[in-house]
Motif scaffolding. Structure first.
Motif, short mmCIF file in Angstrom:
data_model
loop_
_atom_site.label_atom_id
_atom_site.label_comp_id
_atom_site.label_asym_id
_atom_site.label_seq_id
_atom_site.Cartn_x
_atom_site.Cartn_y
_atom_site.Cartn_z
N ASN A 161 1.00 -0.97 0.30
CA ASN A 161 -0.20 -0.17 0.28
C ASN A 161 1.11 1.59 -0.03
O ASN A 161 0.36 2.48 -0.40
N LYS A 162 2.03 1.65 0.46
CA LYS A 162 2.66 2.03 0.78
C LYS A 162 3.80 2.50 -0.26
O LYS A 162 3.96 3.63 -0.88
N SER A 163 4.13 1.21 -0.89
CA SER A 163 5.03 1.98 -2.77
C SER A 163 3.83 2.42 -3.68
O SER A 163 3.47 2.85 -4.55
N ALA A 164 2.35 1.93 -3.61
CA ALA A 164 1.58 2.88 -4.27
C ALA A 164 1.26 3.71 -3.82
O ALA A 164 0.85 4.53 -5.51
N ILE A 165 1.70 4.37 -3.54
CA ILE A 165 0.80 6.07 -2.30
C ILE A 165 2.45 6.60 -2.93
O ILE A 165 2.45 7.24 -3.79
N LYS A 166 3.59 6.08 -2.66
CA LYS A 166 4.74 6.59 -3.19
C LYS A 166 4.48 6.71 -4.93
O LYS A 166 5.24 8.15 -5.69
N LYS A 167 4.00 5.58 -5.62
CA LYS A 167 3.97 5.64 -7.11
C LYS A 167 2.95 6.75 -7.59
O LYS A 167 3.03 7.63 -8.41
N THR A 168 2.03 7.46 -6.81
CA THR A 168 0.81 8.24 -7.37
C THR A 168 0.85 9.35 -6.82
O THR A 168 0.79 10.33 -7.47
N SER A 169 1.84 9.56 -5.39
CA SER A 169 2.53 11.04 -5.26
C SER A 169 3.35 11.13 -5.84
O SER A 169 3.49 12.68 -5.56
N GLN A 170 4.12 10.97 -6.80
CA GLN A 170 5.33 11.64 -7.82
C GLN A 170 4.43 12.27 -8.29
O GLN A 170 4.59 13.15 -8.42
N ASP A 171 2.52 12.49 -8.70
CA ASP A 171 2.46 13.41 -9.08
C ASP A 171 1.69 15.03 -9.09
O ASP A 171 1.30 15.42 -9.33
N ILE A 172 1.76 14.00 -7.18
CA ILE A 172 0.87 15.33 -6.02
C ILE A 172 2.27 16.55 -5.97
O ILE A 172 2.82 16.25 -5.88
N PRO A 181 -10.14 9.40 -8.88
CA PRO A 181 -8.90 10.02 -9.90
C PRO A 181 -7.97 10.36 -10.17
O PRO A 181 -8.26 11.40 -8.76
N GLN A 182 -6.56 10.32 -10.17
CA GLN A 182 -5.44 11.14 -9.75
C GLN A 182 -5.82 12.91 -9.12
O GLN A 182 -5.61 13.74 -8.71
N LYS A 183 -6.29 13.86 -10.98
CA LYS A 183 -5.98 14.37 -10.86
C LYS A 183 -7.52 15.29 -10.11
O LYS A 183 -7.17 16.29 -9.15
N ILE A 193 -8.50 17.83 -4.71
CA ILE A 193 -8.91 17.46 -3.24
C ILE A 193 -7.87 17.99 -2.23
O ILE A 193 -7.75 18.97 -1.05
N LEU A 194 -6.59 17.58 -2.57
CA LEU A 194 -5.22 18.24 -1.61
C LEU A 194 -5.20 19.02 -1.37
O LEU A 194 -4.80 20.18 -0.93
N HIS A 195 -5.16 20.30 -2.39
CA HIS A 195 -4.97 21.58 -2.56
C HIS A 195 -5.56 22.23 -2.27
O HIS A 195 -5.48 22.98 -1.65
N SER A 196 -7.18 21.80 -2.11
CA SER A 196 -8.97 22.47 -1.18
C SER A 196 -7.93 22.67 -0.04
O SER A 196 -8.36 23.22 0.84
#
Length: 172
Positions: free
Chosen positions: A9-20, A43-45, A50-53
């Motif tokens: 789960n953590k590695s999946a988060i890191k992979k998607t976190s690269q776009d954040i 979705p990533q976008k 959400i994180l930005h808000s």
């Protein structure tokens, strides 16, 4: 050929976190640690939005105890009201002076009341003992003894009870 792979789960988060963006990654980690499935199916976008808000919305809670506001609040008062901080300080000083003057009057009043009570107690004691002595000297020793003795016992008991109540009040 299908391979069974266990996805961390953590590695999946890191992979998607690269776009954040970096400043939002900490918020994402906090939310994901709180509830690992919070972004499941998002979705990533939309996740970035959400994180930005959440990063824009700043919730602050301040707590302060005391007669005066904290220095930051005083500075804000100064910016809104001309000499606002000075006015607040003067108000606090006036309130303190008022409280002190009331306490001084209360103490002086209690002292005067105590002295007056002692004077009246002395007068009542002298009158009671004097009447008892007069009656005993004129041929009524029993009644004179009861009046004089009753006066002394009453005054002593009032004094002892008063001191006990005063000691109890000071302890509280």
């Amino acid at each position: 050929m299908s391979k069974n792979r266990k996805v961390d789960n953590k590695s999946a988060i890191k992979k998607t976190s690269q776009d954040i963006p970096e400043e939002l990654q900490e918020i994402e980690e906090d939310l994901t640690n709180y509830n690992p499935e919070i972004f499941k199916g998002v979705p990533q976008k939309k996740k970035v939005e959400i994180l930005h808000s959440l990063s824009v919305v700043s919730i602050q809670h301040r707590s302060h105890s005391g007669p005066l506001p904290d220095p930051e609040t005083l500075i804000k008062y100064n910016s809104v009201i001309p000499n606002g901080a000075d006015r607040i300080m003067k108000m606090a000083e006036n309130q303190q002076a008022h409280r002190i003057s009331i306490e001084n009057r209360v103490v002086a009043s209690q002292s005067a009341q105590s002295k007056l009570g002692q004077v009246f107690g002395l007068i009542i004691g002298l009158v009671g003992i004097g009447c008892g002595t007069f009656l005993a000297a004129t041929g009524e020793p029993t009644i004179g003894g009861i009046i004089a003795g009753g006066t002394v016992v009453s005054l002593v008991s009032v004094f002892v009870i008063g001191k006990s109540a005063q000691r109890k009040s000071l302890e509280e």
